[in-house]
Design a protein around this motif. Structure first.
Motif, PDB file in Angstrom:
ATOM      1  N   GLY A  72      54.007  34.706  49.138  1.00  0.00           N
ATOM      2  CA  GLY A  72      54.483  33.397  49.114  1.00  0.00           C
ATOM      3  C   GLY A  72      53.610  32.268  49.696  1.00  0.00           C
ATOM      4  N   GLU A  73      53.729  31.301  48.738  1.00  0.00           N
ATOM      5  CA  GLU A  73      52.601  30.253  48.995  1.00  0.00           C
ATOM      6  C   GLU A  73      51.325  30.699  48.998  1.00  0.00           C
ATOM      7  N   ASN A  74      50.817  31.746  48.446  1.00  0.00           N
ATOM      8  CA  ASN A  74      49.541  32.042  48.428  1.00  0.00           C
ATOM      9  C   ASN A  74      49.075  32.320  49.910  1.00  0.00           C
ATOM     10  N   THR A  75      50.073  32.698  50.656  1.00  0.00           N
ATOM     11  CA  THR A  75      49.402  33.262  52.063  1.00  0.00           C
ATOM     12  C   THR A  75      48.669  34.301  52.232  1.00  0.00           C
ATOM     13  N   TRP A  76      48.565  35.121  51.216  1.00  0.00           N
ATOM     14  CA  TRP A  76      47.628  36.161  50.904  1.00  0.00           C
ATOM     15  C   TRP A  76      47.305  36.347  49.594  1.00  0.00           C
ATOM     16  N   ILE A  77      46.452  37.030  49.356  1.00  0.00           N
ATOM     17  CA  ILE A  77      46.060  37.479  47.739  1.00  0.00           C
ATOM     18  C   ILE A  77      45.090  38.489  47.881  1.00  0.00           C
ATOM     19  N   ARG A  78      45.399  39.575  46.695  1.00  0.00           N
ATOM     20  CA  ARG A  78      44.527  40.408  46.437  1.00  0.00           C
ATOM     21  C   ARG A  78      44.314  40.624  45.160  1.00  0.00           C
ATOM     22  N   GLY A  79      43.213  41.355  44.619  1.00  0.00           N
ATOM     23  CA  GLY A  79      43.002  41.631  43.110  1.00  0.00           C
ATOM     24  C   GLY A  79      41.991  42.478  42.908  1.00  0.00           C
ATOM     25  N   LEU A  80      42.125  43.113  41.528  1.00  0.00           N
ATOM     26  CA  LEU A  80      41.012  44.083  41.205  1.00  0.00           C
ATOM     27  C   LEU A  80      41.012  43.820  39.675  1.00  0.00           C
ATOM     28  N   VAL A  81      40.084  44.709  39.137  1.00  0.00           N
ATOM     29  CA  VAL A  81      40.052  44.749  37.514  1.00  0.00           C
ATOM     30  C   VAL A  81      40.463  46.095  37.211  1.00  0.00           C
ATOM     31  N   LEU A  82      41.467  46.129  36.281  1.00  0.00           N
ATOM     32  CA  LEU A  82      41.922  47.631  35.780  1.00  0.00           C
ATOM     33  C   LEU A  82      41.298  47.746  34.536  1.00  0.00           C
ATOM     34  N   ASN A  83      40.342  48.871  34.171  1.00  0.00           N
ATOM     35  CA  ASN A  83      40.025  49.345  33.215  1.00  0.00           C
ATOM     36  C   ASN A  83      40.715  50.250  32.445  1.00  0.00           C
ATOM     37  N   CYS A  84      41.124  49.977  31.136  1.00  0.00           N
ATOM     38  CA  CYS A  84      41.754  51.056  30.454  1.00  0.00           C
ATOM     39  C   CYS A  84      41.231  51.469  29.097  1.00  0.00           C
ATOM     40  N   PRO A  85      40.666  52.655  28.794  1.00  0.00           N
ATOM     41  CA  PRO A  85      40.868  53.792  29.755  1.00  0.00           C
ATOM     42  C   PRO A  85      39.975  53.633  31.069  1.00  0.00           C
ATOM     43  N   PRO A  86      40.486  54.497  32.042  1.00  0.00           N
ATOM     44  CA  PRO A  86      39.897  54.371  33.482  1.00  0.00           C
ATOM     45  C   PRO A  86      38.452  54.863  33.113  1.00  0.00           C
ATOM     46  N   GLY A  87      37.722  54.209  34.136  1.00  0.00           N
ATOM     47  CA  GLY A  87      36.200  54.781  34.142  1.00  0.00           C
ATOM     48  C   GLY A  87      35.890  54.865  35.353  1.00  0.00           C
ATOM     49  N   PRO A  88      34.592  55.195  35.877  1.00  0.00           N
ATOM     50  CA  PRO A  88      34.327  55.590  37.157  1.00  0.00           C
ATOM     51  C   PRO A  88      33.973  54.259  38.040  1.00  0.00           C
ATOM     52  N   GLU A  89      33.932  53.041  37.244  1.00  0.00           N
ATOM     53  CA  GLU A  89      33.811  51.915  38.004  1.00  0.00           C
ATOM     54  C   GLU A  89      34.718  51.179  38.359  1.00  0.00           C
ATOM     55  N   GLY A  90      36.199  51.896  38.012  1.00  0.00           N
ATOM     56  CA  GLY A  90      37.243  51.137  38.341  1.00  0.00           C
ATOM     57  C   GLY A  90      37.490  51.169  39.918  1.00  0.00           C
ATOM     58  N   ARG A  91      38.249  50.522  40.390  1.00  0.00           N
ATOM     59  CA  ARG A  91      38.653  50.373  41.881  1.00  0.00           C
ATOM     60  C   ARG A  91      40.359  50.513  41.983  1.00  0.00           C
ATOM     61  N   HIS A  92      41.060  50.579  40.930  1.00  0.00           N
ATOM     62  CA  HIS A  92      42.510  50.839  40.992  1.00  0.00           C
ATOM     63  C   HIS A  92      42.708  52.121  41.336  1.00  0.00           C
ATOM     64  N   PRO A  93      43.623  52.385  42.732  1.00  0.00           N
ATOM     65  CA  PRO A  93      43.797  53.394  43.027  1.00  0.00           C
ATOM     66  C   PRO A  93      44.379  54.661  42.201  1.00  0.00           C
ATOM     67  N   ASP A  94      45.382  54.138  41.202  1.00  0.00           N
ATOM     68  CA  ASP A  94      45.941  54.731  40.106  1.00  0.00           C
ATOM     69  C   ASP A  94      45.717  54.311  38.878  1.00  0.00           C
ATOM     70  N   ALA A  95      44.387  54.107  38.409  1.00  0.00           N
ATOM     71  CA  ALA A  95      44.179  53.634  37.042  1.00  0.00           C
ATOM     72  C   ALA A  95      44.813  54.189  36.065  1.00  0.00           C
ATOM     73  N   ALA A  96      44.619  55.605  35.955  1.00  0.00           N
ATOM     74  CA  ALA A  96      45.348  56.425  35.040  1.00  0.00           C
ATOM     75  C   ALA A  96      46.898  56.315  34.782  1.00  0.00           C
ATOM     76  N   GLY A  97      47.727  56.127  35.829  1.00  0.00           N
ATOM     77  CA  GLY A  97      48.927  55.965  35.899  1.00  0.00           C
ATOM     78  C   GLY A  97      49.221  54.695  35.300  1.00  0.00           C
ATOM     79  N   ALA A  98      48.207  53.750  35.785  1.00  0.00           N
ATOM     80  CA  ALA A  98      48.607  52.141  35.387  1.00  0.00           C
ATOM     81  C   ALA A  98      48.181  52.126  33.890  1.00  0.00           C
TER      82      ALA A  98
END
Length: 123
Positions: free
Chosen positions: A38-64
């Motif tokens: 709420g009101e941007n009190t915190w924020i996080r982000g990452l890049v999701l690559n599909c198909p997932p590759g070794p450079e991805g940082r999403h913890p469940d890229a395959a599921g996403a």
């Protein structure tokens, strides 16, 4: 779209978000996903690559990626992971930007977000 993603990453960096300081991905390489409180009190982000590759940082890229494939890339059509949530109001806003995607939605709380989007924003 690339300029928006670069600006979004640049906007996150002063807040100490866990987004690497790299150039934005090419439109066919990834989608910048963000989650903010709420009101941007915190924020996080990452890049999701599909198909997932070794450079991805999403913890469940395959599921996403599978969830997005099932929804034909439409974030509003994600099947999610339906489960009960409280009515507590603690808004969470999510965005997805990259390629032809420019999507933003605010959910009542993190549980409702999780129930609606499944593994896509679980990071």
């Amino acid at each position: 779209m690339r300029v928006r993603a670069v600006l979004a990453i640049a906007a996150l960096l002063p807040l100490g978000a866990a987004v690497p300081a790299v150039a934005a991905p090419a439109p066919d390489r990834g989608i910048l996903l963000t989650v903010s409180g709420g009101e941007n009190t915190w924020i996080r982000g990452l890049v999701l690559n599909c198909p997932p590759g070794p450079e991805g940082r999403h913890p469940d890229a395959a599921g996403a990626c599978a969830a997005l494939d099932e929804a034909d890339g439409d974030f509003d059509a994600l099947a999610g992971d339906p489960h009960p949530c409280t009515y507590a109001y603690d808004p969470v806003t999510v965005t997805a930007r990259g390629g032809a995607v420019d999507w933003k939605h605010t959910f009542r709380n993190a549980c409702v977000l999780d129930a609606a989007t499944g593994p896509v924003f679980r990071f």
